[in-house]
Motif scaffolding. Structure first.
Motif: not given
Length: 313
Positions: A117-119, A126-127, A135-137, A305-307
């Protein structure tokens, strides 16, 4: 909030928990389904001495009945079950063994269901407003580690339940040594054996999660991502077995009799101590290579981000 975020992990764990319960039920039904027959024989053939009854046709005489009643007394047979044998029987010879085929799918459901759902929502951007990409990774890595523990925890639960069911009985009868689940190394070093098995499954689950993370970037639909993840797993499985083993190791190098070591769906039990080294090595290599591949895929923030934006469009 935590429950909602981890609902797919919880759902997968519940499936595994139900499978554990059903597998124990299956074992005791198969091994103690004769109880009604036992007490009928005891009543009709032994106590009443009615050897002409059809239930007594399996016995030559009353002495033969007596031997049966002593040998197969249900309470005695139940008390003789040891925790090691019960654990091995559940893992290898009940419906629990279906995990050899479907554990990758369950891991993919847990992982993709949690992060996909993040994608496909605005959550990804937002994250990134609240934390760095690095940090997200790290948060994704934590999800991988969490999901990868599902199968090891499941194996541990089977052992814990076996311990309580058998009332901490670790005495192995001599007759058990003739069963298919018995192997001297396994029974003599069962804690070590179980630990190795959990490590192997943990490493393989990292592979499955990495596959899941890859398809999350490529597929908008969550169900499609899960299906494609399982397809990619099958391709990895076939590559390891057919290309690495059959073509390269077997045909080119001429090394034979290593079939079981390259059947990664069969890494749920092993019979000899030497097998553990190969299983851990291959599992580690698969986890490492898939992790390095994912690092490369997710290294470029702009590409991700593009994906993500393509998922949104």
């Amino acid at each position: 909030m935590k429950i909602k975020q981890n609902k797919f992990i919880i759902f997968t764990f519940l499936i595994l928990f139900v499978l554990i319960g059903y597998s124990f039920y299956q074992y005791f039904v198969e091994h103690f389904s004769y109880i009604q027959f036992y007490y009928e024989v005891k009543d009709v053939c032994y106590e009443k001495g009615n050897m002409d009854n059809k239930v007594c046709r399996h016995f030559r005489d009353k002495e033969d009945v007596k031997k049966f009643l002593i040998r197969d007394e249900p309470k005695k047979r139940y008390q003789e079950i040891d925790a090691i044998t019960l654990t091995c029987e559940i893992v290898e010879n009940t419906k629990f063994s279906l995990l050899q085929l479907f554990s990758p799918l369950l891991i993919l459901i847990a992982f993709i269901g949690t992060v996909h759902s993040d994608f496909t929502s605005g959550m990804f951007k937002y994250k990134l407003q609240r934390m760095t990409y690095k940090d997200y990774l790290k948060t994704l890595s934590k999800v991988i580690l969490k999901v990868s523990l599902l199968i090891p925890v499941t194996l541990l639960l089977v052992f814990i339940f076996s311990i309580f069911i058998t009332r901490f009985n670790f005495h192995v009868l001599d007759e058990v040594k003739g069963r298919s689940v018995y192997e001297s190394f396994k029974y003599s070093h069962f804690i070590l054996y179980g630990g190795i098995l959990c490590i192997i499954q943990f490493l393989l689950n990292i592979l499955y999660c990495n596959i899941g993370l890859y398809v999350c970037k490529k597929n908008k639909n969550k169900i499609v991502a899960i299906v494609m993840g399982f397809v990619y797993y099958l391709l990895v499985y076939l590559f390891v077995y057919l290309i690495v083993y059959v073509v390269f190791i077997n045909k080119i190098l001429g090394i034979k009799e290593l079939t079981d070591y390259f059947n990664i769906s069969g890494y749920w039990f092993f019979d000899i101590q030497e097998s553990a080294f190969y299983y851990i090595l291959i599992s580690f290599i698969l986890a490492l290579l898939s992790s390095l591949f994912i690092i490369k895929v997710y290294k470029n923030k702009e590409e991700v981000i593009v994906a993500h934006e393509s998922q949104m469009s």
